[in-house]
Scaffold this motif. Structure first.
Motif, PDB file in Angstrom:
ATOM      1  N   GLU A 127       0.859  -1.186   0.000  1.00  0.00           N
ATOM      2  CA  GLU A 127       0.000   0.000   0.000  1.00  0.00           C
ATOM      3  C   GLU A 127       0.892   1.231   0.000  1.00  0.00           C
ATOM      4  O   GLU A 127       1.909   1.266   0.679  1.00  0.00           O
ATOM      5  N   CYS A 128       0.478   2.240  -0.778  1.00  0.00           N
ATOM      6  CA  CYS A 128       1.237   3.489  -0.813  1.00  0.00           C
ATOM      7  C   CYS A 128       0.253   4.639  -0.618  1.00  0.00           C
ATOM      8  O   CYS A 128      -0.692   4.789  -1.388  1.00  0.00           O
ATOM      9  N   ARG A 129       0.511   5.420   0.463  1.00  0.00           N
ATOM     10  CA  ARG A 129      -0.376   6.528   0.789  1.00  0.00           C
ATOM     11  C   ARG A 129       0.428   7.633   1.455  1.00  0.00           C
ATOM     12  O   ARG A 129       1.252   7.357   2.325  1.00  0.00           O
ATOM     13  N   ASP A 130       0.201   8.850   1.042  1.00  0.00           N
ATOM     14  CA  ASP A 130       0.828  10.022   1.669  1.00  0.00           C
ATOM     15  C   ASP A 130       2.346   9.909   1.750  1.00  0.00           C
ATOM     16  O   ASP A 130       2.957  10.259   2.758  1.00  0.00           O
ATOM     17  N   GLY A 131       2.961   9.373   0.702  1.00  0.00           N
ATOM     18  CA  GLY A 131       4.418   9.276   0.658  1.00  0.00           C
ATOM     19  C   GLY A 131       5.017   8.154   1.480  1.00  0.00           C
ATOM     20  O   GLY A 131       6.228   8.119   1.683  1.00  0.00           O
ATOM     21  N   MET A 132       4.179   7.229   1.955  1.00  0.00           N
ATOM     22  CA  MET A 132       4.654   6.091   2.732  1.00  0.00           C
ATOM     23  C   MET A 132       4.248   4.805   2.026  1.00  0.00           C
ATOM     24  O   MET A 132       3.082   4.609   1.672  1.00  0.00           O
ATOM     25  N   LEU A 133       5.221   3.922   1.831  1.00  0.00           N
ATOM     26  CA  LEU A 133       4.972   2.608   1.233  1.00  0.00           C
ATOM     27  C   LEU A 133       5.008   1.579   2.349  1.00  0.00           C
ATOM     28  O   LEU A 133       5.985   1.505   3.106  1.00  0.00           O
ATOM     29  N   ALA A 134       3.935   0.801   2.472  1.00  0.00           N
ATOM     30  CA  ALA A 134       3.865  -0.260   3.470  1.00  0.00           C
ATOM     31  C   ALA A 134       3.813  -1.604   2.757  1.00  0.00           C
ATOM     32  O   ALA A 134       2.985  -1.801   1.863  1.00  0.00           O
ATOM     33  N   LEU A 135       4.713  -2.484   3.122  1.00  0.00           N
ATOM     34  CA  LEU A 135       4.733  -3.841   2.580  1.00  0.00           C
ATOM     35  C   LEU A 135       4.424  -4.817   3.705  1.00  0.00           C
ATOM     36  O   LEU A 135       5.085  -4.794   4.751  1.00  0.00           O
ATOM     37  N   PHE A 136       3.427  -5.652   3.505  1.00  0.00           N
ATOM     38  CA  PHE A 136       3.062  -6.674   4.477  1.00  0.00           C
ATOM     39  C   PHE A 136       3.567  -8.003   3.924  1.00  0.00           C
ATOM     40  O   PHE A 136       3.096  -8.461   2.879  1.00  0.00           O
ATOM     41  N   LEU A 137       4.533  -8.585   4.607  1.00  0.00           N
ATOM     42  CA  LEU A 137       5.277  -9.733   4.101  1.00  0.00           C
ATOM     43  C   LEU A 137       5.026 -10.958   4.970  1.00  0.00           C
ATOM     44  O   LEU A 137       5.668 -11.130   6.019  1.00  0.00           O
ATOM     45  N   PRO A 138       4.086 -11.834   4.557  1.00  0.00           N
ATOM     46  CA  PRO A 138       3.834 -13.021   5.363  1.00  0.00           C
ATOM     47  C   PRO A 138       4.967 -14.037   5.240  1.00  0.00           C
ATOM     48  O   PRO A 138       5.513 -14.254   4.156  1.00  0.00           O
ATOM     49  N   ARG A 139       5.317 -14.627   6.361  1.00  0.00           N
ATOM     50  CA  ARG A 139       6.363 -15.651   6.390  1.00  0.00           C
ATOM     51  C   ARG A 139       5.849 -16.902   5.689  1.00  0.00           C
ATOM     52  O   ARG A 139       4.699 -17.304   5.854  1.00  0.00           O
ATOM     53  N   ALA A 140       6.702 -17.519   4.889  1.00  0.00           N
ATOM     54  CA  ALA A 140       6.330 -18.728   4.160  1.00  0.00           C
ATOM     55  C   ALA A 140       6.037 -19.853   5.150  1.00  0.00           C
ATOM     56  O   ALA A 140       6.750 -20.010   6.152  1.00  0.00           O
ATOM     57  N   GLU A 141       4.987 -20.624   4.889  1.00  0.00           N
ATOM     58  CA  GLU A 141       4.608 -21.730   5.780  1.00  0.00           C
ATOM     59  C   GLU A 141       5.761 -22.721   5.966  1.00  0.00           C
ATOM     60  O   GLU A 141       5.999 -23.190   7.071  1.00  0.00           O
ATOM     61  N   ARG A 142       6.489 -23.009   4.893  1.00  0.00           N
ATOM     62  CA  ARG A 142       7.581 -23.986   4.992  1.00  0.00           C
ATOM     63  C   ARG A 142       8.758 -23.456   5.826  1.00  0.00           C
ATOM     64  O   ARG A 142       9.618 -24.212   6.236  1.00  0.00           O
TER      65      ARG A 142
END
Length: 141
Positions: free
Chosen positions: A117-132
């Motif tokens: 998501e990118c809003r108001d000059g901030m990029l947020a990345l939500f990175l789920p850990r791989a199940e394996r």
């Protein structure tokens, strides 16, 4: 008594050597683990997953690229600074151009579930850990 003056060519030679050192040191280059400086970012853990918050002011969403493979996250893009026609620049401190930054994290990321998501000059990345990559609990019988 003779006065000695430093040789100005020695000073120029020393200055040239310092410039050559900076030019060849790759101090502005991208690197796979946290030595790049743009965009500045924070990485933190939220449960099993990771979150990256990057500052990208003045960069359009269309000009950003995010790639994830294994435990490496890459953020690249273009920052443009527009000047009007017939404009003479007096001072230029806002940088423009391409940037490319890659960082490694200590866990493997599930690339199919990453959200950005990118809003108001901030990029947020939500990175789920791989199940394996998650630890498995083994019951003792």
């Amino acid at each position: 008594m003779a006065m000695l003056f430093p040789d100005p060519f020695d000073a120029l030679l020393s200055f040239q050597q310092v410039l050559d050192t900076y030019r060849t040191s790759n101090w502005l280059g991208a690197s796979p683990s946290a030595s790049g400086t743009y965009p500045p970012l924070n990485v933190f853990r939220k449960g099993d997953d990771l979150v990256v918050i990057a500052e990208v002011p003045g960069i359009r969403k269309e000009d950003l690229q995010v790639q994830v493979k294994g435990n490496t996250i890459r953020i690249a893009g273009t920052k443009a600074v527009q000047y009007g026609d017939n404009t003479a620049v007096h001072r230029r401190e806002r940088l423009a151009g391409n940037f490319d930054r890659a960082i490694s994290v200590p866990v493997e990321i599930d690339a199919d579930k990453v959200q950005a998501e990118c809003r108001d000059g901030m990029l947020a990345l939500f990175l789920p850990r791989a199940e394996r990559d998650k630890p498995k609990s083994i019951p003792v019988g």
